[in-house]
Design a protein around this motif. Structure first.
Motif, PDB file in Angstrom:
ATOM      1  N   VAL A 136       0.964  -1.237   0.013  1.00  0.00           N
ATOM      2  CA  VAL A 136      -0.083   0.090  -0.058  1.00  0.00           C
ATOM      3  C   VAL A 136       0.916   1.147  -0.048  1.00  0.00           C
ATOM      4  N   PHE A 137       0.257   2.619  -0.317  1.00  0.00           N
ATOM      5  CA  PHE A 137       1.100   3.640  -0.313  1.00  0.00           C
ATOM      6  C   PHE A 137       1.418   4.227   1.107  1.00  0.00           C
ATOM      7  N   SER A 138       2.543   4.660   1.360  1.00  0.00           N
ATOM      8  CA  SER A 138       2.573   5.248   2.768  1.00  0.00           C
ATOM      9  C   SER A 138       1.888   6.295   3.195  1.00  0.00           C
ATOM     10  N   LYS A 139       1.691   6.701   4.317  1.00  0.00           N
ATOM     11  CA  LYS A 139       0.951   7.703   4.923  1.00  0.00           C
ATOM     12  C   LYS A 139       1.130   9.112   4.280  1.00  0.00           C
ATOM     13  N   GLU A 140       2.506   9.316   4.060  1.00  0.00           N
ATOM     14  CA  GLU A 140       2.986  10.664   3.443  1.00  0.00           C
ATOM     15  C   GLU A 140       2.200  11.243   2.366  1.00  0.00           C
ATOM     16  N   VAL A 141       1.777   9.978   1.401  1.00  0.00           N
ATOM     17  CA  VAL A 141       0.846  10.253   0.121  1.00  0.00           C
ATOM     18  C   VAL A 141      -0.139  11.128   0.323  1.00  0.00           C
ATOM     19  N   PHE A 142      -0.749  10.934   1.419  1.00  0.00           N
ATOM     20  CA  PHE A 142      -2.098  11.231   1.672  1.00  0.00           C
ATOM     21  C   PHE A 142      -2.240  12.818   2.055  1.00  0.00           C
ATOM     22  N   ILE A 143      -0.947  13.157   2.395  1.00  0.00           N
ATOM     23  CA  ILE A 143      -0.786  14.682   2.788  1.00  0.00           C
ATOM     24  C   ILE A 143      -1.062  15.781   1.738  1.00  0.00           C
ATOM     25  N   SER A 144      -0.717  15.189   0.363  1.00  0.00           N
ATOM     26  CA  SER A 144      -0.721  15.725  -0.477  1.00  0.00           C
ATOM     27  C   SER A 144      -2.527  16.142  -1.077  1.00  0.00           C
ATOM     28  N   LYS A 145      -2.712  17.310  -1.637  1.00  0.00           N
ATOM     29  CA  LYS A 145      -3.934  17.686  -2.103  1.00  0.00           C
ATOM     30  C   LYS A 145      -4.128  18.146  -3.423  1.00  0.00           C
ATOM     31  N   SER A 146      -2.746  17.814  -4.358  1.00  0.00           N
ATOM     32  CA  SER A 146      -2.575  18.118  -5.691  1.00  0.00           C
ATOM     33  C   SER A 146      -2.201  17.132  -6.732  1.00  0.00           C
ATOM     34  N   GLY A 147      -2.320  15.719  -6.194  1.00  0.00           N
ATOM     35  CA  GLY A 147      -1.730  14.562  -6.830  1.00  0.00           C
ATOM     36  C   GLY A 147      -2.705  13.894  -7.592  1.00  0.00           C
TER      37      GLY A 147
END
Length: 239
Positions: free
Chosen positions: A50-61
């Motif tokens: 799965v993706f690491s939690k840091e991925v979900f910090i971004s709102k522009s991806g």
């Protein structure tokens, strides 16, 4: 391929908020975080991760997620290159202007086709392949030398893709790489959180599903194709 089936194979998500929205454990994901017009941070989700939690910090991806059999339908060299792309590092950063522009252009075409009501499965698959080939090239150009353990993971994955139909024991892969089975499993657990046998089994299951869908092969023929000595042992394994 119908819209429903197509979107069971590939998806594009503009507001990616959790791993629950992924297609399946057997899918591969790429999250593009567009920092500005000169920088893209690219995160990879290999099979069974799965993706690491840091991925979900971004709102522009943007998430591009696809089932493994989209790459298995092509030649083995391409499949190995894609597996290597996803397993080298969890992310890499594009800052070269030409590379950033090229990736943005291909993603734009892929999005346009995906959201088209008359989208073509062949076109989607082709655009995805173009995107992956660009990423493979850029990653190879930008990354530093891999550590020894990572190289051994790549070597195992390459060997496994070539030999999994005939060699299902970890000893073969460990001996070919030149380390013990115990050490191979330690490295694979550290890097992929799976043992050699677990990875081989998952590859067999993926192949079994692909063959069952794509051909009229009997269960008995498939069992022997995958190296099982009886239909009953294959059935127990598949369940």
């Amino acid at each position: 391929m119908s819209v429903v089936n197509r979107r069971n194979k590939i998806q594009i998500v503009r507001e990616f908020k959790s791993n629950e929205s992924l297609l399946s454990g057997n899918s591969m994901g790429i999250y593009f975080d567009f920092i500005d017009k000169h920088k893209i941070i690219i995160h990879f989700k290999p099979l069974n991760e799965v993706f690491s939690k840091e991925v979900f910090i971004s709102k522009s991806g943007l998430l591009v997620n696809f089932e493994r059999d989209l790459i298995d339908e092509d030649d083995i060299e391409y499949a190995l290159d894609v597996m290597s792309l996803f397993n080298k590092y969890p992310q890499f950063v594009l800052t070269h202007r030409d590379e950033v522009v090229k990736v943005q252009q291909v993603i734009h075409l892929l999005k346009a086709e995906f959201y088209n009501d008359e989208a073509s499965y062949i076109m989607l698959k082709t655009l995805l392949k173009v995107l992956l080939l660009h990423l493979i090239r850029y990653q190879n150009n930008n990354f530093l030398k891999q550590d020894l353990h990572q190289k051994r993971v790549f070597k195992f994955l390459e060997l496994m893709e070539t030999h999994f139909l005939n060699e299902t024991n970890a000893e073969f892969y460990a001996n070919t790489i030149g380390i013990s089975v115990k050490r191979l499993n330690q490295i694979l657990k550290e890097k992929l959180n799976l043992t050699a046998k677990q990875i081989i089994n998952q590859r067999q299951i993926t192949e079994a599903k692909r063959v069952l869908i794509k051909s009229n092969i009997s269960t008995k023929e498939l069992a022997f194709k995958l190296g099982f000595d009886s239909v009953s042992s294959f059935s127990r394994f598949f369940k």
